[in-house]
Design a protein around this motif. Structure first.
Motif, PDB file in Angstrom:
ATOM      1  N   TYR A  95     -65.324   9.831  23.488  1.00  0.00           N
ATOM      2  CA  TYR A  95     -65.106  10.989  22.614  1.00  0.00           C
ATOM      3  C   TYR A  95     -63.764  11.652  22.905  1.00  0.00           C
ATOM      4  O   TYR A  95     -63.377  11.775  24.062  1.00  0.00           O
ATOM      5  N   GLN A  99     -64.105  15.996  19.515  1.00  0.00           N
ATOM      6  CA  GLN A  99     -65.432  15.466  19.183  1.00  0.00           C
ATOM      7  C   GLN A  99     -66.526  16.025  20.095  1.00  0.00           C
ATOM      8  O   GLN A  99     -67.631  16.300  19.643  1.00  0.00           O
ATOM      9  N   ARG A 120     -73.985  16.782  22.921  1.00  0.00           N
ATOM     10  CA  ARG A 120     -73.714  15.406  22.575  1.00  0.00           C
ATOM     11  C   ARG A 120     -73.649  14.535  23.832  1.00  0.00           C
ATOM     12  O   ARG A 120     -74.214  13.435  23.877  1.00  0.00           O
TER      13      ARG A 120
END
Ligand code: ASP
Ligand code: MG
Length: 407
Positions: A95, A99, A120
């Protein structure tokens, strides 16, 4: 099972072979049952290359656009690192800072992290992935890509460790730990097994380049267990950054010597010695977001005084320009800049309980005929500004004088 954040610097991802090597280490941690988050820098030299490229287009690059393109260095390495892990059969996902949502302020090229969404990453870790995150970058509240300043990947690593409440943050670099001083300058320099967080903070702020200063601040604030290790050695405990001073009789008075050539001196001569003058001089400097380090004002004579401070070399011209614009209002006789200076600092918590540290430092420099231009102290640090050409000599003689070459 532990949650470990491992940060790898530019030399540790310099070529495919090293990236594969990094992946094998991560795979070993994973095989032991640990969860691993990897933070990587750009390949060594890449950030410099990108900055130089930008300057070919625009001599003083627009900061927003500079961050936009310089941040791509890390985007390359996260993809490569995730692939290297996959190639070893390790599940991995990469990422960018945006992100993840590493949210920063909007101070392009030197942004500060405000918050990190860990959702995430946690979900990926729980699903058995190694998560690879681009260091050095984030995104502001308006969706602009930002960078955290040179060396900023360290801060990404520590900030992620703090946000995820990781058990340890390991900073892998091209040296096997924190040394008494730079071994390239003093071959007798020794690796420290541990160093207190406060000492590390002083060393980093005085110019030791092992860790970015903000990363150390973060580690202190969130009590992140931080360790500096070599990515080129399989074994070794590196240097642990501790939070307590060990009750150790043999603890040296001085733990390390830092130096830097990055600062320049600004002298404002013959200003009226009256209330508000320091603010009149430093106000515009602060408004322009220029960091000031050492500040000295002489005692006044004949109603005037001299005012001296240091800034980063890159910002010397800007600082001089700002002050010359205001020279009449300030009432200064002259405004001068000097780039040929260096700062040498001795750091140690032992200073608190020992006398004579400053005098030994000054005596040692005097014996070599080195003139001291500025002095600044804290509870655990003494820093001097000297002529740049004597810097290495000063570091060598001080290292010896304080017995740092002896185990
Ligand atoms: N690549 C960035 C730099 O060179 C960030 C880092 O390596 O920590 O400053
Ligand atoms: Mg670095």
């Amino acid at each position: 099972m532990a949650l470990i954040v491992q940060k790898y610097g530019g030399t540790s991802v310099a070529n495919p072979e090293r990236i594969k090597n990094l992946a094998s280490r991560v795979a070993r941690y994973k095989a032991l049952g640990h969860q691993v988050v990897v933070v990587v820098s750009a390949m060594s030299g890449e950030t410099n290359r990108l900055i130089a490229l930008a300057k070919e287009i625009m001599p003083d690059p627009d900061p927003r656009e500079l961050d936009m393109m310089v941040s791509t260095g890390e985007q390359v390495t996260i993809g490569l690192t995730a692939m290297a892990l996959m190639d070893l059969g390790v599940k991995a996902r990469s990422y960018t800072g945006a992100q993840v949502r590493i949210v920063t302020d909007s101070a392009f090229t030197k942004a500060r992290i405000l918050k990190i969404d860990d959702e995430r990453i946690r979900a990926d870790l729980d699903a058995g992935n190694v998560v690879v995150v681009a260091g050095f970058q984030g995104v502001d509240e308006h969706g602009n890509i930002t960078t955290l300043g040179r060396g900023g990947s360290d801060t990404t690593g520590v900030a992620l460790a703090a946000a995820l409440k990781a058990d340890e943050c390991q900073i892998y670099t091209d040296v096997d730990g924190v040394y008494t001083t730079d071994p390239r300058v003093v071959p007798e320099a020794r690796r420290l097994k541990s160093i207190t967080f406060e000492e590390m903070l002083e060393l980093a702020s005085q110019g030791s380049k092992v860790l970015q200063i903000r990363s150390v601040e973060f580690a202190g604030k969130y009590q992140v267990k931080l360790r500096v290790l070599s990515s080129f050695e399989e074994e070794g405990d590196g240097t642990l950054i501790t939070f307590e001073e060990e009750d150790n009789m043999e603890q040296p008075i001085i733990s390390g010597i830092a130096f830097n050539r990055d600062e320049a001196k600004v002298t404002v001569l013959g200003v009226p010695d009256r209330p508000g003058i320091a603010y009149q001089i430093l106000g515009p400097i602060a408004d322009a977001n220029i960091d000031v380090d050492i500040i000295i004002q002489n005692t006044g004579a004949d109603g005037t005084t001299d005012f001296t401070f240091t800034v980063h070399k890159n910002e010397l011209n800007k600082a001089l320009g700002l002050l010359r614009d205001k020279q009449k209002d300030i009432g200064a006789r002259e405004i001068a800049g000097d780039e040929k200076i260096a700062k040498v600092s001795i750091v140690g918590v032992g200073m608190r309980s020992h006398v004579g540290v400053a005098s030994l430092m000054f005596k040692t420099l005097a014996e070599e005929g080195i003139n001291i231009q500025m002095i600044s102290t804290s509870e655990i640090k003494i820093a001097v500004v000297i002529d740049e050409k004597y810097m290495e000599l000063a570091v060598r003689v001080l290292h010896k004088a304080f017995g740092l070459d002896k185990a």
